[in-house]
Design an enzyme around this catalytic site. Structure first.
Site, PDB file in Angstrom:
ATOM      1  CG  ASP A  21      -1.941  -0.565   9.034  1.00 26.17           C
ATOM      2  OD1 ASP A  21      -2.920   0.083   9.490  1.00 26.17           O
ATOM      3  OD2 ASP A  21      -1.889  -1.505   8.202  1.00 26.17           O
ATOM      4  N   GLY A  80      -7.091  -0.436   9.239  1.00 28.80           N
ATOM      5  CA  GLY A  80      -6.380  -1.499  10.241  1.00 28.80           C
ATOM      6  C   GLY A  80      -7.166  -2.704  10.449  1.00 28.80           C
ATOM      7  N   GLY A 132       0.784  -1.328  -0.044  1.00 23.91           N
ATOM      8  CA  GLY A 132       0.050   0.019   0.060  1.00 23.91           C
ATOM      9  C   GLY A 132       0.883   1.305   0.075  1.00 23.91           C
ATOM     10  NE  ARG A 151      -2.667  -3.474  -1.142  1.00 19.68           N
ATOM     11  CZ  ARG A 151      -2.324  -3.174   0.025  1.00 19.68           C
ATOM     12  NH1 ARG A 151      -1.433  -3.898   0.667  1.00 19.68           N
ATOM     13  NH2 ARG A 151      -2.724  -2.035   0.617  1.00 19.68           N
ATOM     14  CB  THR A 174       2.858   0.304   7.365  1.00 16.26           C
ATOM     15  OG1 THR A 174       1.370  -0.122   7.593  1.00 16.26           O
ATOM     16  CG2 THR A 174       3.513  -0.100   8.708  1.00 16.26           C
ATOM     17  CD  GLN A 182      -8.199   6.440   7.611  1.00 17.67           C
ATOM     18  OE1 GLN A 182      -7.890   6.058   8.616  1.00 17.67           O
ATOM     19  NE2 GLN A 182      -9.167   5.745   6.652  1.00 17.67           N
ATOM     20  NE  ARG A 183      -3.712   2.278   1.917  1.00 20.42           N
ATOM     21  CZ  ARG A 183      -2.949   1.551   2.834  1.00 20.42           C
ATOM     22  NH1 ARG A 183      -1.670   1.865   2.921  1.00 20.42           N
ATOM     23  NH2 ARG A 183      -3.062   0.217   3.028  1.00 20.42           N
ATOM     24  CG  ASN A 240       3.963  -6.361   8.968  1.00 15.26           C
ATOM     25  OD1 ASN A 240       4.502  -6.656   9.857  1.00 15.26           O
ATOM     26  ND2 ASN A 240       3.032  -5.289   9.273  1.00 15.26           N
TER      27      ASN A 240
END
Length: 358
Positions: free
Chosen positions: A136, A179, A11, A74, A134, A283-284, A112
């Protein structure tokens, strides 16, 4: 002369360009004749040999630019050892591209899944340095990831904007924050935005506890409430199911996400009007905040230093405000979760925030 490749995977987030800029500027300072290649669209570009030679000018004016100038994609780690639809050995192909470019190192920016593949490449003999990206903030081995604080600011602003309309209409508002597995973003945005209830994947909720918290606010004369709900929030009932059982139940759910399920249950049990807001990919997006620009620059410079020292097989992390190299083998496959008994949760509860667990 150094030959370096940059690769962004998974992402996107607001500080990928700022971090690549940090790497490139530091490399060019020491090696003016360095060759830097951008691997296009993540690991897909490394597999299929799609890349471009970068120029110093490519890294100018991108400190504040969101997204990634070399693209991303991805490519799930669990399929990396599987041949593609044409029978291509992906790992062999990535090694071939690396050797074709005669690289001294490949710098990989990602989360991750990205780190699992980066560790695989390191184990296959490639010189790899990684950077923790990230929104997250769930990468093991670092206190902070770049992109996280920018996303917190956006999610917090969404909650801030909801406050006025919630107060005007006397409604319950649910703001669903990104999340799936980890709740750091929801936790920080929820506290910063003054949410009354915060629901996280790590703390399965009891809807009765949520309703009790709402009723308590009503009894206190408070006419509205705001819930910050992680998209991966899960009830205690569902948390008790096996993964297979939960997946099967989700497939039959009439709700587009957990927030709509919670909203319906609140309406049925309290009679209050509920509205759902999903900021989603905003949010990104947008430009990185000042904090992210600083840590991105520091992390990028530190990655360049590892390359100068020929110290490979490491992720550049942040521990107690200091930049530290962390072995990739320690990072890959691990998640940094929110601990239910951590100090930040205890402090949030002391403020009166409900986490749905009691």
């Amino acid at each position: 002369m150094k030959r370096i490749a940059l690769l962004t995977s998974g992402g996107d987030c607001q500080s990928l360009n700022a971090t690549m800029r940090g790497v490139a500027k530091s490399i060019y300072e020491t090696y003016p004749d360095a060759e830097i290649y951008g691997i296009l669209e993540g690991y897909k570009g490394l597999i299929y040999g799609n890349y471009k030679k970068m120029k110093p000018s490519d890294f100018s004016g991108i400190l504040t630019l969101g997204g990634t100038i070399i693209g991303t994609s991805r490519q799930p780690f669990k399929y990396m050892r599987d041949p593609d639809e044409n029978g291509l050995d992906k790992v062999k192909a990535m090694k071939s591209t690396y050797k074709k470019l005669k690289l001294d190192c490949i710098v990989i920016l990602g989360g991750n899944g990205t780190h699992k593949t980066a560790n695989l490449l390191s184990e296959e003999g490639l010189n790899v340095v990684t950077l923790p990206k990230t929104i997250d903030n769930d990468i093991w081995g670092t206190d902070m990831t770049f992109g996280f604080q920018s996303a917190v600011d956006i999610a917090t602003n969404a909650i801030d904007c909801i406050h006025t309309t919630a107060a005007s209409h006397g409604r319950v508002f649910i703001v669903e924050v990104m999340g799936h597995k980890v709740g750091w973003l929801t936790l920080h945005a929820g506290i910063a935005g003054g949410a009354d209830i915060i629901l996280l994947p790590e703390i399965p909720y009891d809807i009765n506890s949520v309703v009790d918290a709402l009723n308590k606010r009503t009894e206190q004369g408070k006419k509205f409430s705001i819930l910050a709900v992680a998209e991966g929030a899960i009830s205690k009932e569902d948390a008790a199911l096996s993964k297979k059982e939960y997946k099967k139940k989700q497939a039959k759910s009439p709700f587009p996400s957990v927030s709509y399920k919670i909203g319906k249950e609140i309406e049925e049990r309290t009679g209050q009007e509920v509205r759902i807001t999903v900021p989603g990919h905003t949010q990104r997006g947008g430009e990185p905040c000042a904090y992210d620009r600083v840590i991105s620059s520091r992390l990028g410079a530190a990655a360049a230093e590892l390359i100068k020292q020929e110290k490979y097989g490491y992720m550049v992390g942040i521990k107690n405000q200091e930049i530290v190299p962390v072995p990739l083998s320690e990072v890959a496959g691990k998640l940094k979760m929110v601990e239910p008994d951590s100090s930040i949760i205890k402090e949030a509860k002391s403020l009166g925030i409900c986490f749905g667990d009691k």
